[in-house]
Write a protein that holds these residues in place. Structure first.
Motif: not given
Lengths: 423, 423
Positions: B251-253, A130-131, B260, B262-266, B256, B277-279
């Protein structure tokens, strides 16, 4: 029929077996989630203690010079380069996977905007992580472009004259299915499309030949098979043919040609160094280097090719044992049977109970993870096999636990069916 | 005339003196560069050892839940919020200062693009920290906007109808001169201009009232006065009035609303959480929390107001002692004499020899730094005073070393005139 003794024998005969001793693994745990967070190298503690006490604590600001902190993005980058078929100085460590993806997608978009302005579509796989999709979605919105999501098998036929960039994760995080990077890149280039590859589930897990595959851009993750620690910094690679041409939007001072001149105007560094942005987190960088070193330690044993051979044996053993020992319990292998199309993980599915089965395994000390499905994709019970520290006997024991969980209906206990906020 | 005994007496009478014991400072070093890299808290070693051995090493992937790793950006963010006058849940820790600046500048630009599309200029100070200028320069290029660089005193008169954003670092990294955030923001808002504040040299050094000053966006650094370790993650704040409106490009996960799933759209999270943004790098985050805790430890002693009072005493003592004891050696104080216009540093200048003088001091264990001038700005000998661990007697001793370096012409030795690659 394979027996536990067979597995013990394979461990005794395994030339890579000594590499496991590099890791601090908990007793009584079978860790099959190194594809999500790699295990901790023993060396990391000592390295960080030295960094804390001597470099930061004693030498303080001078360590940017004396301990070479300023060179870490390049030094670690050149180590990772050896694992993914990149040349020296074509790869740097920086930021997160998501941030790096934004940089390379934007760079690719800028190249296409100059070359072929009619190309305004980014193509990716619908079940990409996803990200990756979120970052591409955000960029497309800003540029007025379109993100087109396809099934893997639809991609090659859909690289039309409107497509600018093909963005793929080489190994799918859900199924473990692996793209042929060189073949997909050749198809894309034949259609005038640039390629951006996410190596999150590839680096340190499967041999990658970035330069040889002729890819345009790549990014990857430090905390999975590279064992860099939770949220370790990520890496970014650019094919040398774009080195004089590409630009990226996060023009921070570490990507400046002379950051310590404190000039008010940005002039990008030569080559991939311009992909650096802000000051890197040195503690996390040092831990990443220790992790990368655990993979490089396989070089005397045959390196990535030897790791890959063992990875294939582990994943085939797991799939075979599940079929033999868990037959009749509704479990199906989702990952490709052909090893050349599979990364270092094996994913199972079951019509119901996937989440609870994974929880029951975790309670027994077998750590995998669960990824919920949706209308298009099944629920996934995901098991990653890191050949650096996973033994054949671990595979046998994991499947035996799975068999017991299924035979006893243990997974139906209420405590395994309560969802946690984060998995 | 002030004597060393006077300084010893002030240390004995200093209610903040016990806070110094939180730090592992090297013997025989007087560290006046906490504005570049804060000293190491003793607690950081133990915290990281626990993180390495128990949370990562033993509990592995489960620590995202069980050790609360997933909450660190918010938990540490709420601690920093207490130091900069932000409300709970308006501030998060993420990425680097440069990356966060890109996020908020873009968000501000998007707001103005929707409200007042004729506004296409970002105004900043010519001697702002280069990475801020580089990020703004890059964004302006992408948007077709203009970055206009002015001297501090020219800014208020130049916020015309074409200006979209005023981007300022509250405390100038070279001179230590401090803007009045509330007054500049009021002027900017009166002219229809949004404000973005960089708190790199403010957070943990001077009292900041983000909400009260009515600023629009702010970012800041974790490794200076917050003592978070080299390259520690940065922070980002957004005024609540923009919470429903702002958007950012990375717009990282982690930003969102339900990472968790894990949807394909933000879909962006509520409030400032969408700035993730990221981990995040957990090792670096944990060290940052230890650093922030050293500043919060001043709360029982009067908090930021008490730290600021001591900081002013330290900087005034330094400036006064330099004038008394180093007179006739061509050194001039560049930082404002009025404490209300000065951060927690004092900068000197000299027509020649600045670099070598700083090197000679470093050789004596007095750590400051040098910033070269250009046609518009003088060379700077920079000394930062962190009231958490700097003693009055340190100030006396530092000036005494400076006096000896000047009197003896020690700074003219060749070894102090060889430039290193990085400073």
């Amino acid at each position: 029929m394979t027996t536990r003794s067979d597995c013990e024998f394979r461990d005794q005969a395994d030339p890579l077996a000594p590499l496991r001793d590099q890791f601090a693994l908990p007793e009584a745990t079978i860790y099959l989630d190194g594809n999500s967070l790699g295990a901790r190298p023993k060396a990391t503690s000592e390295r960080l203690q030295h960094l804390l006490e001597q470099e930061w604590g004693h030498d303080l600001i001078q360590s940017w010079n004396t301990a070479g902190w300023i060179h870490l993005p390049h030094r670690i980058g050149n180590k990772i380069a050896r694992l993914v078929g990149a040349r020296d100085n074509d790869l740097v460590v920086a930021d997160s996977t998501s941030v790096n993806l934004y940089k390379v997608l934007t760079a690719a978009a800028r190249i296409q905007r100059a070359r072929s302005p009619q190309r305004r579509v980014i193509v990716s796989e619908r079940s990409n992580f996803p990200t990756d999709l979120y970052i591409a979605e955000g960029l497309c919105e800003e540029l007025g472009w379109t993100l087109r999501l396809l099934e893997a098998e639809e991609i090659e036929a859909n690289l039309g004259p409107e497509v600018a960039v093909l963005m793929l994760t080489q190994v799918n995080y859900r199924t473990g299915r692996m793209f042929d990077m060189a073949a997909m890149t050749a198809t894309a280039h034949g259609a005038g499309v640039l390629t951006v590859w996410d190596l999150a589930h590839s680096a340190g897990a499967v041999p990658v030949d970035l330069t040889g595959s002729d890819a345009d851009f790549a990014i990857g993750c430090g905390y999975k098979y590279l064992n860099g620690g939770p949220g370790a910094p990520a890496f970014v690679w650019v094919h040398p043919r774009h080195a004089g041409e590409f630009s990226q939007p996060l023009s921070g001072w570490m990507g400046h040609i002379a950051p310590f001149e404190f000039s008010p105007h940005y002039r990008p560094a030569e080559g991939v160094a311009r992909y650096l942005c802000g000051t890197p987190p040195i503690l996390a960088m040092a831990a990443l280097e220790c992790g990368v070193d655990t993979v490089l330690a396989a070089e005397p044993y045959g390196g990535m090719a030897a790791l890959r051979a063992k990875s294939i044996e582990l994943t085939e053993l797991f799939a075979q044992l599940v079929e033999q020992r868990c037959a009749g319990h509704g479990l199906a292998v989702v990952s490709p049977g052909d090893a050349s199309q599979r990364g270092s993980q094996v994913c199972l599915t079951r019509t119901e109970g996937g989440y609870a089965i994974v929880q029951a395994l975790i309670a027994r000390g077998v750590i995998g993870d669960f990824r919920a499905g949706d209308e298009r994709t099944p629920d996934i019970l995901r098991f990653g096999f890191t050949p650096l520290y996973t033994r054949y006997v671990d595979v046998w024991d994991a499947v035996e636990h799975l068999r017991e969980v299924m035979v006893s209906d243990e997974w139906q206990r209420p405590e395994f069916n309560r969802r946690r906020a984060v998995t």
